[in-house]
Design a protein around this motif. Structure first.
Motif, mmCIF file in Angstrom:
data_model
loop_
_atom_site.group_PDB
_atom_site.id
_atom_site.type_symbol
_atom_site.label_atom_id
_atom_site.label_comp_id
_atom_site.label_asym_id
_atom_site.label_seq_id
_atom_site.Cartn_x
_atom_site.Cartn_y
_atom_site.Cartn_z
ATOM 1 N N SER A 113 10.021 6.956 7.031
ATOM 2 C CA SER A 113 11.414 7.195 6.369
ATOM 3 C C SER A 113 11.978 7.687 7.215
ATOM 4 O O SER A 113 14.016 7.859 7.054
ATOM 5 N N LEU B 131 -4.165 9.113 -1.072
ATOM 6 C CA LEU B 131 -2.248 9.110 -1.614
ATOM 7 C C LEU B 131 -1.962 10.504 -0.456
ATOM 8 O O LEU B 131 -0.753 9.785 -0.267
ATOM 9 N N TRP C 44 0.531 -0.641 -0.305
ATOM 10 C CA TRP C 44 -0.045 0.153 0.340
ATOM 11 C C TRP C 44 1.144 0.741 0.265
ATOM 12 O O TRP C 44 0.906 1.634 -0.871
ATOM 13 N N LEU C 45 2.241 0.949 1.127
ATOM 14 C CA LEU C 45 2.091 2.441 1.037
ATOM 15 C C LEU C 45 4.023 2.432 -0.273
ATOM 16 O O LEU C 45 3.478 3.954 -1.071
ATOM 17 N N TRP D 214 3.924 6.553 -6.897
ATOM 18 C CA TRP D 214 2.147 6.698 -7.665
ATOM 19 C C TRP D 214 3.010 8.427 -7.738
ATOM 20 O O TRP D 214 2.785 9.619 -8.939
ATOM 21 N N TRP D 215 3.146 8.751 -6.523
ATOM 22 C CA TRP D 215 3.251 9.971 -5.934
ATOM 23 C C TRP D 215 3.986 10.987 -6.650
ATOM 24 O O TRP D 215 4.019 11.784 -7.527
ATOM 25 N N THR E 271 6.387 -8.533 -6.624
ATOM 26 C CA THR E 271 7.309 -9.008 -5.611
ATOM 27 C C THR E 271 7.844 -8.586 -4.794
ATOM 28 O O THR E 271 8.674 -8.537 -3.943
ATOM 29 N N ILE F 225 9.395 0.499 -2.059
ATOM 30 C CA ILE F 225 9.220 2.062 -3.242
ATOM 31 C C ILE F 225 10.173 1.949 -3.741
ATOM 32 O O ILE F 225 9.843 2.180 -5.496
ATOM 33 N N ARG F 226 11.650 1.490 -3.525
ATOM 34 C CA ARG F 226 12.445 1.924 -5.024
ATOM 35 C C ARG F 226 11.826 0.242 -6.365
ATOM 36 O O ARG F 226 11.821 0.944 -6.649
ATOM 37 N N LEU G 32 15.072 11.372 0.483
ATOM 38 C CA LEU G 32 14.678 11.040 1.904
ATOM 39 C C LEU G 32 13.960 9.729 2.083
ATOM 40 O O LEU G 32 14.606 9.007 2.910
ATOM 41 N N VAL G 33 13.069 9.187 0.643
ATOM 42 C CA VAL G 33 12.691 8.081 1.252
ATOM 43 C C VAL G 33 14.058 6.593 0.480
ATOM 44 O O VAL G 33 13.844 5.096 1.327
ATOM 45 N N ILE H 76 10.721 -0.454 4.118
ATOM 46 C CA ILE H 76 9.853 0.286 2.938
ATOM 47 C C ILE H 76 11.237 0.604 1.817
ATOM 48 O O ILE H 76 9.744 1.306 1.389
ATOM 49 N N LEU I 55 9.072 -2.427 9.661
ATOM 50 C CA LEU I 55 8.341 -1.649 8.170
ATOM 51 C C LEU I 55 9.667 -0.787 7.608
ATOM 52 O O LEU I 55 9.872 -0.207 6.667
ATOM 53 N N ILE J 7 12.290 14.733 -0.816
ATOM 54 C CA ILE J 7 11.453 13.094 -1.393
ATOM 55 C C ILE J 7 11.762 11.956 -1.415
ATOM 56 O O ILE J 7 12.113 11.309 -1.077
ATOM 57 N N MET K 136 1.713 3.951 -3.315
ATOM 58 C CA MET K 136 1.422 4.932 -3.881
ATOM 59 C C MET K 136 1.979 6.361 -2.992
ATOM 60 O O MET K 136 1.941 7.086 -3.815
ATOM 61 N N CYS K 137 3.627 5.662 -2.572
ATOM 62 C CA CYS K 137 4.396 7.007 -2.698
ATOM 63 C C CYS K 137 4.961 7.157 -3.952
ATOM 64 O O CYS K 137 5.093 8.329 -4.163
#
Lengths: 235, 257
Positions: free
Chosen positions: B13, B2, A49-50, A56-57, A158, A117-118, A72-73, A113, A109, A69, A53-54
């Motif tokens: 993070s 979102l 989910w996270l 996509w943003w 994946t 995200i990567r 940062l992530v 995470i 988490l 950002i 969303m991230c």
């Protein structure tokens, strides 16, 4: 052809060890399996989910903060995992979350995470903006069901698999943050590796490998069923 | 929804960075002089550098070569097979490698408690090469072959062809992979604790054991070591990205055009 065969053999060689000793399938603490499955389900769900969303943003935003950002992530990927763990131990001790399920989930988490995200970001980049841009014309429900889900189902699988493998690799994190009160398959099995019972250690290895394999087949089956159902609805 | 999800992700993070602040606060009472002269830590540091450089270096070279070969030859089946080790948890991989090379049932090439950390290095190479392979595969699939063709037309040697036609484009994924692997391997517990020797231990194992063993509960040393190691990795990341910034920017501009 010979070179390809040789490389395949080299990749598979360590798996031969699985058949060296007859495994003795026994696990004393059933709670460990329950905790592990619980953590896999919760963490995979949150990660998928996270991260989706991230990503996509990050793909669509025009914000001037995008690059900050993005850094940062992805930055936690460059921080050694044990260093993060030691710091988290201090933070969670202040918050009174050491030895709790919430503390362990949060710590897991934090370490999973950035990878998720990567993966999500790279996966979306490969699909490409033009295709996703066309999908944006559709109403949100139809867009998600008929375009985005079929497109992203492999990517989500994946991410869930990666999360599971990272979770199953964690002994130090779960032992330290869980204070020995949250047994998982990994914490239960780790002791057997240090001992002399090779049969038991090997059966534990089988279990650690079978968890991701089972998850892969379950999610693949679910994906195939969902895509077929959605195709049926469209006809 | 979102935006709230993105905010939650940013907060999660931020936790590792907050963790570093807590590490710094906790390390304030450390006697840095005795820490730097402590032989146990120093030996661990040297051994860790050796294990990290060999594991990371070989994983990068093999992973890049595999990605290059798979794309050039169009070996799709091998591409799928090479991903398999990534889905084996590290502890399981360590035990498989140890069984394979140990004396009782395996090949018997490596004795128990070998001091060269060969099994640790082999485990990391087996586990991390697929990761490098995947990172490089995307780049090789999108690589403009025109540059290599031009290098061939100019009759450059194969090494120079790679250096001018491929390496500049691989810079970013190579740097990313290298630092992710260094951060991961250098301060890990599970694999070196299982396969390593009692002396010298890898720095992650020593720090974790000092932190979790009752004897050292009051010590701030593990926190200080974790902080110093993170700073070293951070400086390395910063310097390497700054030094390669201009070439990476030029490549990105070229690709966009």
């Amino acid at each position: 052809m010979i070179r390809q065969g040789l490389l395949i053999c080299l990749t598979f060689i360590p798996f031969i060890s699985l058949f060296f000793v007859v495994p003795t399938f026994e696990i004393e603490n059933n709670m460990a399996i329950v905790h592990t499955i619980g953590l896999i389900v919760i963490l995979s769900g949150i990660n998928v989910w996270l991260s989706m969303m991230c990503a996509w943003w990050l793909l669509w935003t025009d914000s001037r903060w995008k690059h900050v950002i993005e850094w940062l992530v992805f930055l936690p990927l460059f921080i050694p995992m044990l260093a993060t763990l030691f710091g988290l131990y201090l933070i969670l001790a202040e918050a009174g979350l050491i030895g709790t399920y919430v503390g362990v989930t949060l710590a897991l988490l934090v370490v999973t995470i950035p990878y998720s995200i990567r993966l999500a970001y790279n996966g979306m980049a490969v699909i490409g903006r033009p295709l996703l841009e066309q999908a944006r014309i559709l109403p949100s429900r139809r867009r998600v069901m008929y375009v985005l889900y079929p497109l992203f189902s492999r990517l989500m699988r994946t991410i869930a698999l990666f999360t599971t493998v990272i979770l199953l690799s964690q002994f130090a994190l779960i032992q330290l943050i869980g204070a020995g009160l949250i047994p998982t398959v990994t914490t239960e099995l780790y002791q057997s590796y240090a001992g002399n019972n090779r049969g038991l250690a090997l059966s534990n290895t089988w279990m650690l490998i079978l968890f991701p394999v089972l998850l892969y087949f379950l999610l693949s089956g679910w994906d195939r069923y969902m895509v077929r159902m959605l195709k049926g609805r469209l006809q | 929804m979102l935006r709230s999800s993105v905010v939650v992700t940013i907060m999660v993070s931020l936790l590792p960075l907050t963790a570093l602040v807590f590490l710094a606060i906790e390390s304030t009472g450390t006697d840095w002089g005795s820490l730097l002269t402590d032989e146990t830590w120093r030996d661990s540091f040297v051994t860790t550098l050796y294990v990290v450089s060999v594991s990371t270096g070989l994983s990068l070279v093999i992973g890049t070569w595999l990605a290059r070969t798979v794309v050039q030859k169009g070996w799709r089946f091998l591409s799928s097979v090479l991903r398999l080790p990534m889905f084996v948890p590290h502890i399981a991989a360590a035990y498989l490698i140890w069984l394979l090379f140990s004396g009782t049932n395996g090949i018997g090439w490596i004795e128990a408690n070998e001091r060269n950390y060969v099994t640790v290095i082999l485990t990391y190479i087996w586990k991390e090469t697929p990761f490098v392979f995947l990172m490089m595969l995307g780049t090789y699939e999108q690589l403009n072959r025109g540059y290599v063709e031009m290098a061939k037309t100019l009759q450059l040697s194969p090494v120079d062809q790679f250096k001018h036609g491929e390496l500049p484009f691989l810079m970013k994924p190579l740097l990313d992979s290298a630092w992710i692997l260094i951060a991961f391997i250098s301060f890990a517990y599970e694999v070196p604790a299982l396969l390593g020797v009692t002396y010298p231990k890898l720095i992650g194992v020593l720090a974790y054991e000092r932190l979790s063993t009752g004897l050292y509960l009051e010590a701030t040393e593990p926190y200080a070591v974790a902080l110093v190691w993170t700073c070293l990795v951070g400086i390395g990341v910063f310097l390497s990205y700054v030094l390669t910034a201009s070439i990476r920017r030029r490549i990105e501009r070229g690709v966009r055009r």
